[in-house]
Design an enzyme around this catalytic site. Structure first.
Site, PDB file in Angstrom:
ATOM      1  N   SER A  31       0.615  -1.300  -0.131  1.00 13.57           N
ATOM      2  CA  SER A  31       0.030  -0.073   0.113  1.00 13.57           C
ATOM      3  C   SER A  31       0.503   1.443   0.364  1.00 13.57           C
ATOM      4  O   SER A  31       1.461   1.472  -1.261  1.00 13.57           O
ATOM      5  CB  SER A  31      -1.059   0.404   1.367  1.00 13.57           C
ATOM      6  OG  SER A  31      -1.956   0.767   0.995  1.00 13.57           O
TER       7      SER A  31
ATOM      8  N   ASP B 177      -1.512   6.406  -3.210  1.00 11.84           N
ATOM      9  CA  ASP B 177      -0.622   5.590  -3.073  1.00 11.84           C
ATOM     10  C   ASP B 177      -0.321   4.259  -4.151  1.00 11.84           C
ATOM     11  O   ASP B 177      -1.140   4.120  -4.870  1.00 11.84           O
ATOM     12  CB  ASP B 177      -1.505   5.647  -1.267  1.00 11.84           C
ATOM     13  CG  ASP B 177      -2.472   4.078  -1.303  1.00 11.84           C
ATOM     14  OD1 ASP B 177      -2.608   4.456  -2.472  1.00 11.84           O
ATOM     15  OD2 ASP B 177      -2.649   3.256  -0.718  1.00 11.84           O
TER      16      ASP B 177
ATOM     17  N   ASP C  33      -0.839   1.609  -3.383  1.00 14.13           N
ATOM     18  CA  ASP C  33      -1.298   0.399  -4.661  1.00 14.13           C
ATOM     19  C   ASP C  33      -3.358   1.038  -5.073  1.00 14.13           C
ATOM     20  O   ASP C  33      -3.948   0.452  -5.964  1.00 14.13           O
ATOM     21  CB  ASP C  33      -1.705  -0.199  -3.647  1.00 14.13           C
ATOM     22  CG  ASP C  33      -2.891   0.008  -2.129  1.00 14.13           C
ATOM     23  OD1 ASP C  33      -2.519   1.165  -1.731  1.00 14.13           O
ATOM     24  OD2 ASP C  33      -3.513  -1.405  -1.488  1.00 14.13           O
TER      25      ASP C  33
ATOM     26  N   ASP D   3      -5.864   2.855  -3.357  1.00 13.20           N
ATOM     27  CA  ASP D   3      -7.055   2.407  -2.776  1.00 13.20           C
ATOM     28  C   ASP D   3      -7.501   3.361  -1.784  1.00 13.20           C
ATOM     29  O   ASP D   3      -8.702   4.108  -2.204  1.00 13.20           O
ATOM     30  CB  ASP D   3      -6.855   1.748  -1.785  1.00 13.20           C
ATOM     31  CG  ASP D   3      -6.440   1.738  -0.208  1.00 13.20           C
ATOM     32  OD1 ASP D   3      -5.183   2.619  -0.636  1.00 13.20           O
ATOM     33  OD2 ASP D   3      -6.665   1.331   0.601  1.00 13.20           O
TER      34      ASP D   3
END
Ligand code: MG
Length: 466
Positions: free
Chosen positions: A100, A244, A246, A248
């Protein structure tokens, strides 16, 4: 490099630094545990852009094949895309390879259940038990797992977003917005510029090569977005977006090149969605009280949960919420899928901006104005942190009994709430620190709330023996 530390095992999965705390053995063991957990059935696997993700992918595949799983590999994708595909392909679970927003040297894996949601406590306990006891159901030679690749994950995700009932594509196209997108060389590098072009925007790409060499921090903090801010103002763009690692999460930069924290993404989206559909909203205890004002304006209920996406999602299902999320810039859209989705957030914010006919600065000015402060206090151990939070609660309860104006909310840690401000103390789940978050009409007042709280905690710490 010697293995020096242990990886962090948390509610969603396992993370660590490549070469020190995380290696192929622990990943393979966890993949075998997960393969056993899902009974050797179908598992969706996807990965972010980190340079270590191919290595982790092979470890994950080995563990899943060994337990007889059929793997559908959706490739390099944002986390929300991977979770959406797990649901769409009716898999029995998914493993997402990502760390992440953690630094570039980190990586990890996250597990989801058949529903495409994070594992419940019971499911996590069962997975943990299989891992700890190495109670793996290994498949014999003639029942090893198989691999299938699925190329159309991004296209499917885009189709779902573009079909959102709150999206007016013709209106957006007619406004011809100019947008700078900074994907941080992460998993959103390809899909987000594609979405913006589908919406008829003029797109300037920054850090949109998904090569895993992050040219800024994977966490889109205001300090990490200097270049994006400069390009937005120099190019006279209408808005800047940043993900960010990843994708999400989504944070925004105003047309003047001012970075906004993730609270604004959620606030704008909640206002947009409630303008179209009345329904309950879910957010965590430490999310901005802008949401209290926005939900009150729309005459709907705001539910607050413990900090963590899993809690928000659980509550959203329970109350059939129309929108929810966290102040980190992670917003959950039930019409697409119950997971934080930075790609769908791009469409929602573009819709909100296009409908307003104004600028992002004007949207900010039209919102209730609060300032937040976030501090952390280092504590000798997690056990001491627990005792300290308990001691602070006793002090605040005594104050409350003496008739102070604050209300105590114990949803997560201790939150003291007044009419126009609050302060929350919570111990971290992974490190020996206490987090202190506050919010008030001015930054001085927010700072003062944090300062007073730290003072109380420091005094109490001297009274605790350890
Ligand atoms: Mg993330």
């Amino acid at each position: 490099m010697r293995k020096t530390e242990k990886p962090i095992i948390s509610v969603s999965g396992i993370r660590g630094e490549i070469g020190t705390s995380l290696d192929v053995r622990v990943i393979t063991q966890f993949a075998m545990a997960f393969g056993t957990f899902v009974g050797g059935k179908t598992v969706v696997v996807g990965r972010d852009s980190r340079t270590s993700s191919p290595m982790l992918r092979h470890a994950v595949l080995s563990g899943l094949f060994a337990t007889g799983c059929h793997v559908i590999d959706v490739g390099l994708c944002p986390t929300p895309t991977i979770l959406l595909m797990a649901k769409a392909l009716r898999a029995h679970g998914s493993i997402t390879i990502t760390a992440s927003h953690n630094p570039v040297a980190w990586n990890g894996i996250e597990f989801a259940a058949a529903s495409g949601n994070l594992l419940t406590q019971t499911e996590r306990d069962e997975l943990g038990r299989i891992y700890e006891t190495e109670d793996f159901s290994l498949a014999p030679w003639d029942a090893q797992g198989t691999l299938e690749t699925h190329e159309a994950a991004a296209a499917y995700h885009l189709e779902q977003i573009l079909g959102s009932p709150w999206l007016e594509i013709d209106l957006i196209k007619s406004t011809r917005l100019k947008v700078v997108i900074d994907a941080g060389n992460g998993a959103g590098s390809v899909i987000s510029p594609l979405l913006l072009r589908e919406l008829g925007c003029e797109v300037i790409e920054l850090n949109c090569v998904a090569d895993g060499h992050f040219r800024r921090s994977a966490e889109p903090t205001p300090e990490a977005l200097d270049e994006l801010c400069q390009i937005v103002s120099a190019s006279e763009a209408d808005i800047g977006f940043a993900h960010d690692g990843d994708a999400d999460r989504l944070v925004l930069v105003t047309e003047r090149g001012v970075p906004l924290n993730g609270e604004w993404t959620l606030a704008f989206v909640v206002d947009l969605i409630l303008g179209k559909t009345k329904g309950d909203v879910v957010a965590t205890v430490s999310t901005s009280r802008m949401l209290d004002d926005i939900t009150a304006n729309h005459g709907v209920t705001l539910h607050r949960t413990k900090v963590g996406v899993g809690w928000v999602v659980e509550k959203m299902h329970e109350v059939n919420a129309v929108i929810g999320g966290e102040g980190t810039g992670g917003v959950i859209y039930p019409n697409v899928h119950h997971t934080t989705d930075g790609i769908t957030s791009i469409a929602a914010i573009i819709e909100y901006l296009a409908e307003s006919g104004g600028t992002v600065t004007q949207l900010v000015e039209n919102m209730p104005q609060y300032q937040m402060r976030r501090k952390k206090l280092e504590i000798p151990s997690q056990e001491v942190a627990t005792r300290l939070v308990d001691a602070a609660l006793a002090v605040y309860e005594k104050e409350q009994n003496a008739g102070t104006a604050s209300i105590l909310d114990l949803t997560d840690g201790v939150k003291r709430v007044w009419d126009d401000r609050w302060v929350n103390i919570r111990k971290s789940g992974t490190e020996p620190v206490i987090r202190i978050f506050s919010e008030a009409p001015t930054s001085e007042e927010a700072e003062q709330l944090c300062y007073e709280t730290i003072e109380t905690l420091t005094t109490l710490m001297k009274q605790i023996s350890y």
